[in-house]
Design an enzyme around this catalytic site. Structure first.
Site, PDB file in Angstrom:
ATOM      1  CG  HIS A  61      -0.291   0.096   2.543  1.00  0.00           C
ATOM      2  ND1 HIS A  61       0.650  -0.805   2.974  1.00  0.00           N
ATOM      3  CD2 HIS A  61      -0.418   1.009   3.536  1.00  0.00           C
ATOM      4  CE1 HIS A  61       1.050  -0.455   4.196  1.00  0.00           C
ATOM      5  NE2 HIS A  61       0.427   0.634   4.555  1.00  0.00           N
ATOM      6  CG  HIS A  63      -0.207   4.167   4.863  1.00  0.00           C
ATOM      7  ND1 HIS A  63      -0.906   3.290   5.659  1.00  0.00           N
ATOM      8  CD2 HIS A  63      -1.121   5.052   4.372  1.00  0.00           C
ATOM      9  CE1 HIS A  63      -2.194   3.631   5.663  1.00  0.00           C
ATOM     10  NE2 HIS A  63      -2.343   4.685   4.889  1.00  0.00           N
ATOM     11  CG  ASP A  65       5.013   2.903   7.352  1.00  0.00           C
ATOM     12  OD1 ASP A  65       4.106   3.325   6.608  1.00  0.00           O
ATOM     13  OD2 ASP A  65       4.844   1.985   8.172  1.00  0.00           O
ATOM     14  CG  HIS A  66       4.608   0.270   3.972  1.00  0.00           C
ATOM     15  ND1 HIS A  66       4.717  -1.078   4.243  1.00  0.00           N
ATOM     16  CD2 HIS A  66       4.035   0.831   5.072  1.00  0.00           C
ATOM     17  CE1 HIS A  66       4.215  -1.320   5.448  1.00  0.00           C
ATOM     18  NE2 HIS A  66       3.790  -0.181   5.975  1.00  0.00           N
ATOM     19  CG  HIS A 140      -3.675  -0.674   6.331  1.00  0.00           C
ATOM     20  ND1 HIS A 140      -3.569  -0.538   7.699  1.00  0.00           N
ATOM     21  CD2 HIS A 140      -2.701   0.116   5.810  1.00  0.00           C
ATOM     22  CE1 HIS A 140      -2.588   0.298   7.986  1.00  0.00           C
ATOM     23  NE2 HIS A 140      -2.045   0.719   6.866  1.00  0.00           N
ATOM     24  CG  ASP A 211       0.955  -1.534   7.343  1.00  0.00           C
ATOM     25  OD1 ASP A 211       1.928  -2.305   7.422  1.00  0.00           O
ATOM     26  OD2 ASP A 211       1.045  -0.297   7.481  1.00  0.00           O
ATOM     27  CG  HIS A 269       4.127  -2.938  10.131  1.00  0.00           C
ATOM     28  ND1 HIS A 269       3.295  -2.253  10.979  1.00  0.00           N
ATOM     29  CD2 HIS A 269       4.376  -2.080   9.108  1.00  0.00           C
ATOM     30  CE1 HIS A 269       3.037  -1.055  10.473  1.00  0.00           C
ATOM     31  NE2 HIS A 269       3.688  -0.921   9.341  1.00  0.00           N
TER      32      HIS A 269
HETATM   33 ZN    ZN Z   1      -0.060   1.495   6.544  1.00  0.00          ZN
HETATM   34 ZN    ZN Z   2       3.061   0.554   7.875  1.00  0.00          ZN
END
Ligand code: ZN
Ligand code: ZN
Length: 330
Positions: A61, A63, A65-66, A140, A211, A269
């Site tokens: 996805h 976000h 942090d990814h 998520h 996530d 995670h």
């Molecule tokens: Zn996320």
């Molecule tokens: Zn994350």
């Protein structure tokens, strides 16, 4: 055989021990980077895996942090590694965000690496004769999130002794039998695939989820996997926070592993508010065959064998990682 290497196992923000989310899946000549948090380049180097053939990126996805590591990775590819192409696979919103990131980082000229943006949807993403990669939806928060299934195709082994005994000559006639077609020999006899093929051998299956806010809708996707990797950001002590932010507790992840009868559960995670031990204790009470991934853990999945856990940095020569080492079917 599949090898899953964790390059970053933290949630949202890095800790001293854990980098931001990224993993690499190795299967025969394939190398897939799954997510690319900030700092992933250095983790790849430290892992000893290197950048070679690392031109496919799967995004769970969009976000931050990814995905934040993708700008740096593209820059390195273009300047230093002479890798001219990078294919990124993700949901529409994630790809949009990555495109924006590249535009800001590299300006109108974009990166000097050819980036392909490939929108994914549930179903088969790619396959060859031996292997299939498919995609399934994950809930998520509001993100359009996906999980990935890597599976070796089931096949019936060719029984050379039987073929020999029946006088089946070498060459295309054997290929026809393997592919399920009956053949007629020079002397007029007919040989059917059942005469020379053994019983169906199911391949290894590895399911990767990033996530996720719930697990009741993932039982089918995870069913019977030899290895299930999934987030466990919190423990039950913070179940409400987990629900608010669309994340799982260790117990929820373990519930899924049990319901889906997987071989092994690997949690990643991990919020820095929890120790590995806390996550492990909670999950293993529900599902004993659990591991909490550390950065640089390598999990090797071979059908009909127990999953092996190694430290990828002790593997040395990167050529040996991801190549079949004499195991039938790789
Ligand atoms: Zn996320
Ligand atoms: Zn994350």
């Amino acid at each position: 055989m599949f090898e899953l290497v964790f390059l970053g196992t933290a949630a949202s923000a890095p800790s001293i021990q854990r980098g931001l989310p990224a993993a690499m899946l190795l299967h025969r000549g394939y190398r897939f980077l799954i997510d690319c948090g900030e700092g992933t380049q250095r983790q790849i180097l430290r892992s000893g895996l290197g950048f070679k053939r690392l031109d496919r990126v799967l995004l769970t996805h969009g976000h931050l942090d990814h995905i934040l590591g993708l700008g740096g990775l593209a820059s390195t590819f273009a300047r230093w590694e002479a890798l001219g192409e990078m294919q990124i696979y993700g949901g529409r919103a994630a790809l949009h965000r990555v495109r924006d990131l590249m535009r800001v980082a590299f300006g109108a000229g974009e990166a000097r690496v050819n980036i392909g943006y490939n929108v994914i949807a549930p179903g088969v993403l790619m396959e060859d004769d031996l292997f299939r990669l498919s995609v399934f939806p994950v809930e998520h928060r509001r993100a359009e999130a996906f999980g990935f299934t890597f599976e070796e195709k089931s096949r019936r082994p060719f029984l050379a002794e039987k073929a020999e005994a029946l006088g089946v000559p070498f060459g295309p006639i054997r290929r026809d039998l393997v592919q399920g077609r009956a053949v007629t020999l020079a002397d007029g006899r007919t040989v059917t695939p059942d005469d020379v093929l053994g019983p169906l051998v199911t391949g290894a299956r590895l399911v990767f989820v990033g996530d996720a806010g719930r697990v009741d809708n993932l039982v089918e996707a995870a069913a019977g996997a030899d290895l299930l990797a999934i987030e466990a950001t919190y423990t039950e002590d913070e179940r409400e926070i987990a629900a608010d932010f669309g994340h799982l507790t260790a117990r929820q992840a373990a519930w899924l592993a049990r319901e889906a009868s997987v071989g092994m559960l690997v949690l990643h995670h991990i919020s820095r508010r929890f120790s590995t031990r806390q996550i492990m204790e909670e999950a293993s009470r529900v599902f004993p065959q659990t591991a909490v991934a550390h950065d640089f853990d390598l999990f090797r999945v071979v059908k009909q064998r127990e999953v092996e856990r190694l430290d990828v940095r002790r593997r040395g020569d990167d050529e040996t990682v991801g190549e079949p080492r004499g195991e039938a079917g790789g």
